[in-house]
Design an enzyme around this catalytic site. Structure first.
Site, PDB file in Angstrom:
ATOM      1  CG  HIS A  48      -1.581   1.349   1.465  1.00  0.00           C
ATOM      2  ND1 HIS A  48      -1.305   2.141   2.556  1.00  0.00           N
ATOM      3  CD2 HIS A  48      -2.508   2.032   0.728  1.00  0.00           C
ATOM      4  CE1 HIS A  48      -2.037   3.239   2.495  1.00  0.00           C
ATOM      5  NE2 HIS A  48      -2.771   3.203   1.386  1.00  0.00           N
ATOM      6  CB  SER A  49       0.911   4.286   0.395  1.00  0.00           C
ATOM      7  OG  SER A  49       1.328   5.627   0.283  1.00  0.00           O
ATOM      8  N   GLY A  50       3.552   3.856  -0.149  1.00  0.00           N
ATOM      9  CA  GLY A  50       4.993   3.691  -0.285  1.00  0.00           C
ATOM     10  C   GLY A  50       5.429   2.245  -0.273  1.00  0.00           C
TER      11      GLY A  50
END
Length: 847
Positions: free
Chosen positions: A149-151
């Site tokens: 998720h995300s980074g």
């Protein structure tokens, strides 16, 4: 489509679906990935129970990486990676809803959650994350599905580009990657980021602000602009805060995580990294989130089309939600992810870009029969096993049709010639699959390079010339009876199914081996119950089989390298061995290499003795088949100038790599540099262009891991000198003994024995924060100090590098207060070898 969810799904298989024949539908590739990933693929589908969650600690040089292990161990594994400044708890809502057979390790990345912070002065960078994930994968000792998720998604994506052989699939939630386009923005960003990093590093963690639980929760929500709800913040705080003696809490994450990344990729670098990306990919984007495009791939939107066209499986979904929708809408995400994993279904041992040894299983077996063997192969670069039609996870033969040997051969031909488009086939077969390999090698001799037969069933499979109407009638009646039989509604537990396979096997197999085959022979109908998915018509003798004389004719045509492995208690013993010896004699006259081995074991000898069979295959492969380095130094220098010595201005005298750091500092902080002397600067040796593909990062990561195991050998001083001179000579920068001793005086450390060991960090040859040449050009435009640039005629600035160097000299002439560029005869260490020629030029500039 659901009203609240826009879904675009693209599933790309390597076959053209519009032209796919019945044979393509019948033959489903099964990709096996090194090392041995699982024995049992199917287990009861139950939601994960929080009681089944276990805390783990993975040791690393600076401490540990913490994680939560959900579900059973030993199954095919998913590694879940959270977003920047979150922690493994962000996966709790998702994993609580995932089917209970899934095994998931949700990790806390360094400096976050319960994981150790990085050592002092180190900075957090996405380019370091492949190394972190490599440590995790090495600890697990198996390929994994990556879920980020995300980074964390960006970290997983970069790892999958770098180490595709360690990745079964990749799913990225609301982020893919970030890259920059304008070098001027990049340089401005980097200067600010370095100073911010040093300021954050200087903060005392013991003096961190303390908050009440409710205050901390509100800060977490506000800091994400509401992306994290109060309920989700409660979950994240379980691993994200520490309780203080006064009853308040403090955030546990490393302050340095608040800084921007010092190591970023230019759009052309990212383009190169994804050029050969083929890993099965699923991307999920939140419609109310700006991270995926505006903060992610806005400079490289075409990356989605690249992935769509290259990945063997690609899905893109848009969900009505914000950046943390995987916590808010966990059920929707679970449904999409489970659907994606069901399509992945294929596994490959070794590099995806290597043509594999194609493995064909025996009758009533499936591709899992090669799992044990594949885990022991060392020389064979890649192995692909397939479920033959009617077996394992492949489609059944078309309704109303008899299954035929020629249909199997046609399916094999389609896979090799039209689907994979291999010019020559590398074939490995067991039992019935071995007869297919032999037939293919005889029918298409110019298009077959290697054939490995394991207890080939040709003598048993051959059709008799006496087969008459009675046999044909019997087979026809049996086919009709099977076709008219009502589908069995009887279900069984997994253990009962394994026992049934074990009881039916005429050829002796162990319960463990039957369990391995069951992993691809069963369909989970829920409630812990299963049914068999094999095509019952496979029990009828196939039509179109070769006669004994037909096999003789095929053998006469074989021209490839051949390895025949017979099991001591298999099909080829006794009277059948005469047929084998005759065929080996014929192939010995026509083929360059023909090898024959007997391995102690039963018909499934590749499962009984996988180590011995793998050793034979590896030896045969060797003899028959011809296949074929940081911006942290800038940060270090910034610390010395600004924080340690606290100099308002600095003058640089630098050589080679040291000149690279000085060059970058002068471009990043031009107001703080008065004079800069550069001696044969190596910046253009170290510059990346558009070619730094994943192999570069892979080498860097592996070299770092290798360096941790490296032990300096103690040697007499003179031996060190001799070795040093030899290395320098081989690299084209010969040094005298005097110069070598001068350098080694600080590179060696004497130990109690009187001998010397190197004290140079073995990781120095590799860099993960190189600057593209375009960034070097932008830095050159920003240098305003007085500059003396000395090029040694036999140094590193020759040929194409000299041209690039002269271009940057022209750029610096426009901005530098006073630029002097001179050439001095000598090699890369002319200032050391002939200081009397270099010193006067420097003195003139400094006075």
């Amino acid at each position: 489509m659901k009203a609240k969810m826009s879904v675009q799904v693209v599933v790309k298989l390597k076959a053209n679906l519009k032209r796919e024949t019945v044979f393509a539908k019948m033959l489903r590739p099964v990709l096996l990935l090194r090392p041995f990933a699982r024995a049992f693929h199917a287990t009861p589908s139950l939601n994960l129970n929080p009681k089944n969650v276990e805390e783990v600690r993975i040791p690393v040089p600076w401490g540990h990486i913490a994680g939560k292990w959900w579900g059973p161990r030993g199954e095919e594994l998913i590694v879940a990676v959270h977003g920047w400044q979150d922690n493994a708890g962000s996966w709790d809502p998702f994993l609580e809803r995932l089917p209970g057979n899934r095994s998931v390790l949700a990790v806390d990345f360094p400096g976050q959650g319960l994981s150790s912070h990085l050592p002092p002065f180190a900075h957090y960078s996405f380019l370091e994350m492949p190394l972190v994930l490599k440590r995790v994968v090495n600890y697990l000792n198996k390929p994994v599905h990556l879920l980020g998720h995300s980074g964390g998604s960006a970290a997983c994506f970069l790892f999958a580009c770098t180490f595709p052989e360690d990745v079964l699939s990749y799913c990225g939630i609301d982020y893919l990657a970030y890259c920059y386009k304008k070098e001027s923005n990049r340089v401005t960003h980097l200067a600010k980021a370095i100073d911010a990093h040093l300021n954050l590093s200087a903060r005392d963690a013991k003096k961190a602000k303390r908050h009440s639980w409710e205050e901390a929760k509100e800060r977490w929500v506000v800091s994400t602009k509401g992306s994290v709800t109060p309920a989700s913040a409660e979950i994240l705080m379980r691993r994200g805060v520490i309780k203080c003696p006064d009853g308040k809490v403090a955030f546990s994450r490393d302050n340095r995580l608040k800084n921007a990344d010092l190591n970023l990729l230019h759009v052309e670098q990212l383009r190169s990294i994804v050029a050969d990306f083929k890993v099965a990919t699923c991307l999920l984007r939140g419609l109310q989130s700006e991270y995926f495009f505006e903060r992610g791939v806005k400079h490289f939107p075409e990356v989605l089309d690249i992935l769509k066209n290259q990945c063997r499986l690609y899905e893109y979904h848009e969900i009505d939600g914000n950046h943390h929708f995987h916590m808010d809408k966990a059920e929707e995400v679970v449904d999409l992810y489970e659907s994606f994993l069901a399509k992945v279904g294929s596994r490959w041992w070794g590099p995806i870009d290597e043509q594999p040894l194609l493995a064909l299983h025996g009758l009533f077996d499936n591709a899992a029969s090669f799992d044990l063997l594949a885990a022991h192969l060392a020389e064979v670069p890649a192995l692909l096993a397939v479920d033959l039609p009617g077996h394992g996870l492949s489609s059944h033969v078309g309704k109303g049709l008899s299954w035929s040997y020629t249909a199997m051969l046609s399916a094999l031909r389609f896979a090799i010639k039209q689907h994979f488009k291999w010019p020559k086939a590398y074939l490995l077969g067991h039992s019935y699959g071995s007869t297919l390999a032999l037939s293919y090698a005889g029918l298409f001799p110019a298009e077959t390079a290697v054939m490995v037969n394991i207890d080939c069933a040709r003598a048993v499979n051959a059709a008799s010339c006496d087969d008459g109407p009675a046999t044909i009638r019997r087979n026809g009646e049996r086919m009709l009876a099977i076709e008219n039989r009502a589908p069995s509604k009887k279900t069984m537990t997994y253990g009962e199914a394994v026992e049934k396979i074990f009881a039916k096997r005429k050829r002796k197999m162990t319960a463990e081996q039957c369990g391995i085959l069951a992993s691809r022979s069963l369909t989970n109908v829920g409630g812990g119950r299963y049914i068999f998915n094999d095509d019952l018509r496979m029990a009828c003798p196939s039509i179109g089989r070769h006669t004994f004389h037909g096999y003789d004719a095929l053998v006469e045509n074989v021209r490839c390298s051949v390895l025949n492995i017979a099991a001591s208690e298999g099909l080829l013993m006794g009277q059948n061995m005469a047929v084998v010896k005759k065929h080996l004699a014929i192939m010995g006259k026509n083929c360059q290499i023909v090898d024959s081995r007997v391995v102690v074991g039963g018909h499934h000898v590749h499962m009984d003795k996988p180590e011995e069979v793998a050793a034979a295959v590896d030896e045969f492969w060797r003899s028959s088949v011809k296949f074929r380095r940081d911006e942290s130094s800038i940060s270090s220098e910034t610390y010395l100038v600004n924080h340690h010595f606290k100099w308002p201005h600095v003058d640089f005298l630098s050589h080679s790599f040291g000149s690279c750091s000085a060059f970058a500092y002068a471009g990043l902080f031009p107001k703080h540099v008065r004079k800069y002397v550069s001696l044969d600067c190596a910046r253009l040796n170290m510059a990346t262009r558009a070619e730094p593909n994943p192999t570069f990062l892979q080498i860097a990561v592996q070299s770092t891991l290798d360096a941790e195991e490296y032990e300096n050998a103690p040697l007499p001083f003179e031996d060190h000198v001799a070795n040093f001179m030899e290395i320098r000579r081989d690299k084209g920068g010969a040094l005298t003994e005097k110069s070598s001793k001068i350098l080694l005086a600080r590179n060696l450390r004497q130990i109690e024995s009187g001998e010397f060991v190197e004290n140079v960090d073995p990781r120095l040859p590799m860099y993960t924060g190189l600057l593209p040449e375009s960034t070097l050009d932008e830095l050159a435009r920003r240098i305003t100090c007085e500059l003396l640039s000395v090029r040694f005629t036999d140094g590193v600035l020759r040929g194409a590098r000299k041209e690039a160097y002269e271009k940057q000299i022209d750029l610096m002439r426009k901005t530098s207060k006073n630029l002097i560029a001179v050439d001095i005869e000598g090699n890369h260490h002319a200032h050391l070898e002939n200081p009397e020629c270099v010193a006067p030029v420097i003195n003139e500039m400094l006075t």
